[in-house]
Design a protein around this motif. Structure first.
Motif, PDB file in Angstrom:
ATOM      1  N   LEU A  45     101.495  61.934  13.034  1.00 45.31           N
ATOM      2  CA  LEU A  45     100.833  62.621  14.161  1.00 45.31           C
ATOM      3  C   LEU A  45      99.633  63.386  13.701  1.00 45.31           C
ATOM      4  O   LEU A  45      99.752  63.894  12.438  1.00 45.31           O
ATOM      5  CB  LEU A  45     101.863  63.282  15.230  1.00 45.31           C
ATOM      6  CG  LEU A  45     102.860  62.681  15.792  1.00 45.31           C
ATOM      7  CD1 LEU A  45     103.730  63.587  16.524  1.00 45.31           C
ATOM      8  CD2 LEU A  45     102.326  61.561  16.777  1.00 45.31           C
ATOM      9  N   GLN A  46      98.665  63.848  14.524  1.00 43.52           N
ATOM     10  CA  GLN A  46      97.688  64.627  14.174  1.00 43.52           C
ATOM     11  C   GLN A  46      98.063  66.029  13.980  1.00 43.52           C
ATOM     12  O   GLN A  46      98.922  66.523  14.807  1.00 43.52           O
ATOM     13  CB  GLN A  46      96.615  64.559  15.086  1.00 43.52           C
ATOM     14  CG  GLN A  46      95.751  63.425  15.276  1.00 43.52           C
ATOM     15  CD  GLN A  46      94.928  63.367  16.179  1.00 43.52           C
ATOM     16  OE1 GLN A  46      95.106  63.710  17.211  1.00 43.52           O
ATOM     17  NE2 GLN A  46      93.562  63.125  16.192  1.00 43.52           N
ATOM     18  N   VAL A  47      97.951  66.864  12.842  1.00 41.22           N
ATOM     19  CA  VAL A  47      98.218  68.166  12.692  1.00 41.22           C
ATOM     20  C   VAL A  47      96.891  68.822  12.344  1.00 41.22           C
ATOM     21  O   VAL A  47      96.059  68.799  11.640  1.00 41.22           O
ATOM     22  CB  VAL A  47      99.256  68.274  11.441  1.00 41.22           C
ATOM     23  CG1 VAL A  47      99.326  69.687  11.171  1.00 41.22           C
ATOM     24  CG2 VAL A  47     100.347  67.478  11.665  1.00 41.22           C
ATOM     25  N   CYS A  51      95.577  75.876  12.581  1.00 34.19           N
ATOM     26  CA  CYS A  51      96.745  76.485  13.364  1.00 34.19           C
ATOM     27  C   CYS A  51      98.096  75.999  13.067  1.00 34.19           C
ATOM     28  O   CYS A  51      99.092  76.230  13.206  1.00 34.19           O
ATOM     29  CB  CYS A  51      96.642  76.768  14.726  1.00 34.19           C
ATOM     30  SG  CYS A  51      96.433  75.031  15.803  1.00 34.19           S
ATOM     31  N   GLY A  52      97.829  74.610  12.459  1.00 34.46           N
ATOM     32  CA  GLY A  52      99.193  73.920  12.128  1.00 34.46           C
ATOM     33  C   GLY A  52      99.677  73.280  13.426  1.00 34.46           C
ATOM     34  O   GLY A  52     101.028  72.612  13.269  1.00 34.46           O
ATOM     35  N   ALA A  53      99.286  73.187  14.660  1.00 31.87           N
ATOM     36  CA  ALA A  53      99.769  72.672  15.807  1.00 31.87           C
ATOM     37  C   ALA A  53      99.684  71.187  15.518  1.00 31.87           C
ATOM     38  O   ALA A  53      98.864  70.563  15.156  1.00 31.87           O
ATOM     39  CB  ALA A  53      99.133  72.966  17.031  1.00 31.87           C
ATOM     40  N   VAL A  54     101.110  70.536  16.093  1.00 33.37           N
ATOM     41  CA  VAL A  54     101.079  68.958  16.130  1.00 33.37           C
ATOM     42  C   VAL A  54     100.657  68.530  17.333  1.00 33.37           C
ATOM     43  O   VAL A  54     100.860  69.115  18.552  1.00 33.37           O
ATOM     44  CB  VAL A  54     102.724  68.838  15.867  1.00 33.37           C
ATOM     45  CG1 VAL A  54     102.805  67.174  15.968  1.00 33.37           C
ATOM     46  CG2 VAL A  54     103.165  69.068  14.429  1.00 33.37           C
ATOM     47  N   CYS A  62      91.803  70.098  18.713  1.00 35.14           N
ATOM     48  CA  CYS A  62      93.245  70.782  18.731  1.00 35.14           C
ATOM     49  C   CYS A  62      93.304  71.183  20.060  1.00 35.14           C
ATOM     50  O   CYS A  62      92.430  72.126  20.709  1.00 35.14           O
ATOM     51  CB  CYS A  62      93.503  71.932  17.748  1.00 35.14           C
ATOM     52  SG  CYS A  62      94.863  72.743  17.856  1.00 35.14           S
ATOM     53  N   GLY A  63      94.422  70.974  20.767  1.00 35.26           N
ATOM     54  CA  GLY A  63      94.807  71.566  22.134  1.00 35.26           C
ATOM     55  C   GLY A  63      95.048  73.040  22.172  1.00 35.26           C
ATOM     56  O   GLY A  63      94.940  73.711  23.199  1.00 35.26           O
ATOM     57  N   GLY A  64      95.185  73.587  20.820  1.00 37.10           N
ATOM     58  CA  GLY A  64      95.547  75.067  20.862  1.00 37.10           C
ATOM     59  C   GLY A  64      94.177  76.090  20.487  1.00 37.10           C
ATOM     60  O   GLY A  64      93.914  76.981  21.377  1.00 37.10           O
ATOM     61  N   CYS A  65      93.756  75.483  19.414  1.00 41.61           N
ATOM     62  CA  CYS A  65      92.612  76.517  18.879  1.00 41.61           C
ATOM     63  C   CYS A  65      91.055  75.740  19.252  1.00 41.61           C
ATOM     64  O   CYS A  65      90.160  76.227  18.719  1.00 41.61           O
ATOM     65  CB  CYS A  65      92.838  76.779  17.663  1.00 41.61           C
ATOM     66  SG  CYS A  65      92.791  75.405  16.343  1.00 41.61           S
ATOM     67  N   LEU A  66      91.255  74.571  19.595  1.00 39.62           N
ATOM     68  CA  LEU A  66      89.986  73.502  19.619  1.00 39.62           C
ATOM     69  C   LEU A  66      89.244  73.302  18.366  1.00 39.62           C
ATOM     70  O   LEU A  66      88.183  72.879  18.215  1.00 39.62           O
ATOM     71  CB  LEU A  66      89.029  74.352  20.485  1.00 39.62           C
ATOM     72  CG  LEU A  66      89.274  74.824  22.257  1.00 39.62           C
ATOM     73  CD1 LEU A  66      88.350  75.469  22.855  1.00 39.62           C
ATOM     74  CD2 LEU A  66      89.683  73.344  22.715  1.00 39.62           C
ATOM     75  N   SER A  67      90.141  73.223  17.093  1.00 38.11           N
ATOM     76  CA  SER A  67      89.562  72.744  15.750  1.00 38.11           C
ATOM     77  C   SER A  67      89.252  71.323  15.766  1.00 38.11           C
ATOM     78  O   SER A  67      90.326  70.672  16.302  1.00 38.11           O
ATOM     79  CB  SER A  67      90.606  73.423  14.702  1.00 38.11           C
ATOM     80  OG  SER A  67      89.828  73.018  13.560  1.00 38.11           O
TER      81      SER A  67
END
Length: 413
Positions: A45-47, A51-54, A62-67
């Motif tokens: 999966l994408q990591v 921020c390390g979120a899967v 990224c759904g958490g930090c928009l990276s």
């Protein structure tokens, strides 16, 4: 527990034949990363690198930090089946003809929640393991499997639809006299094939191992020379409607590069077997396989090409043979695209140097034919598209991703 599959009865010629249909196959470009992993039997999966979120489903940021720094990595496939439901109605033709169908929500240990197809041996609230599988459209889907293997679990309807299990499926080995062909035939019989058609490219040459295998009541021999269009057409007319798995083991391997060889005959022979042979087989057997791709328990399922890791990177010591394998790989990709519309899987096998008479001067490690055969059976059961067999092939695969120019230089040294 999963009930074992029963041997399918003889087909009723009056009954309606189910036509090949496909599940929805549209995916975003990001989601094709799942397909790339599933094609080789990996779970990735994408990591997020920041921020390390899967991430799931796959996305551009990224759904958490928009990276935007999202890389595909192996992650823990374990989780808990929160809830499941069984569908008894669907507006999609593919699923409508396969109802009832079970789906559910899995909370992964790695973080995200996933909607997945659910194996019948999974219980709500129990631990499960997720697997990425290719469906009949050639795209990746999530399947929730029991935490530990259960009896007959491979006979589950969901797994059967995403695999090419040899059980109850008849197979054709195009060159049954080669070391790999003999090993594949034995492995398929052990895996549950009720009948193996063993091709004989040289009927004038006696082979004790071939004759011994032909004495098995589950084996039927036939003349099959892939360099002869008439021979291929006669074989297809005789058994084409009975073949559910075709394994192309025909190969002509010879030493030599380009500059020192003063004729083109060896190159022409290699291309005739390794490339045009596949073309003749595809034209003769391909339509029959596609027509029977939805024919119940023993539907046509797979076409297997035994290629070489040198299809990806030329070995100058066997330059023309490597080139023929590269051309065969290109042709196999064309065949895969054409067969995908019917849901027939095209599996390419890339072994390292094989342990047979044409590799006598190749130093170890070499791949035993029985190892190739075992890898083919496992790949059919797993439903993958590409498999790399042996230490050399695995190392080359990693090095081509890391430094292909360095590998090219070392092979040419």
């Amino acid at each position: 527990m999963t009930q074992p599959l029963a041997k399918p009865p003889k087909k009723d010629p009056v009954a309606r034949t189910r036509q090949p249909t496909l599940p929805p196959g549209w995916r975003s470009r990001a989601a094709l990363g799942l397909t790339a992993a599933a094609a080789e039997g990996r779970f990735e999966l994408q990591v997020c690198a920041d921020c390390g979120a899967v991430q799931y489903p796959p996305r551009e940021v990224c759904g958490g930090c928009l990276s935007e720094q999202l890389s595909w990595r192996a992650v823990d496939p374990s989780g808990t089946l929160l809830v499941s439901t069984t569908l008894h109605h669907s507006n999609d033709l593919y699923f409508r003809e396969r109802l009832p169908w079970r789906v559910g929500t899995v909370r992964m240990s790695a973080g995200p929640s996933v909607v997945a197809h659910v194996h019948q041996d999974c219980a709500d609230g129990a631990p499960v393991r997720l697997a990425l599988k290719l469906d009949r459209s050639g795209q990746a889907v999530m399947i929730a499997l029991p935490e530990r293997n259960t009896p007959n679990m491979e006979d589950d309807k969901t797994l059967r639809e995403t695999s090419c299990d040899p059980k109850f499926r008849r197979a054709l080995i195009t060159d049954g006299k080669s070391a790999v062909g003999l090993a594949v035939a034995r492995a398929l019989l052990d895996a549950g094939c009720p009948m193996v058609f063993l091709g004989d490219p040289q009927t004038w040459r006696r082979d004790p191992a071939y004759d011994g295998l032909a004495a098995d009541g589950r084996v039927q021999t036939l003349a099959l020379d892939v360099t002869d269009t008439d021979s291929v057409d006669r074989a297809a007319a005789s058994i084409g409607g009975k073949v559910e798995i075709l394994v192309n083991t025909a190969d002509l391997e010879r030493e030599g590069g380009l500059m020192q060889r003063k004729d083109v005959n060896t190159a022409r022979d290699a291309l005739d077997v390794n490339v045009l042979g596949m073309m003749r087989l595809a034209q003769a057997f391909g339509p029959g396989l596609c027509a029977r791709a939805a024919d119940g328990v023993n539907s046509a399922a797979a076409w297997v090409n035994v290629l070489s890791i040198y299809a990806h990177m030329n070995l100058p010591a066997r330059g023309m043979w490597s080139a023929s394998k590269a051309a065969a790989l290109s042709l196999a990709q064309c065949l895969r695209a054409e067969m995908r519309g019917a849901g027939v899987r095209v599996l390419n096998v890339f072994p390292g140097p094989l342990d047979h008479e044409w590799e006598q001067r190749t130093p170890p490690p070499r791949v035993a034919p029985v190892t190739v055969a075992a890898a083919i059976v496992k790949a059919l059961r797993d439903g993958v598209e590409d498999v790399y067999v042996g230490d050399v092939a695995q190392e080359f695969r990693a090095r081509m991703a890391e430094n292909p120019k360095g590998l090219e230089r070392e092979l040419g040294a």
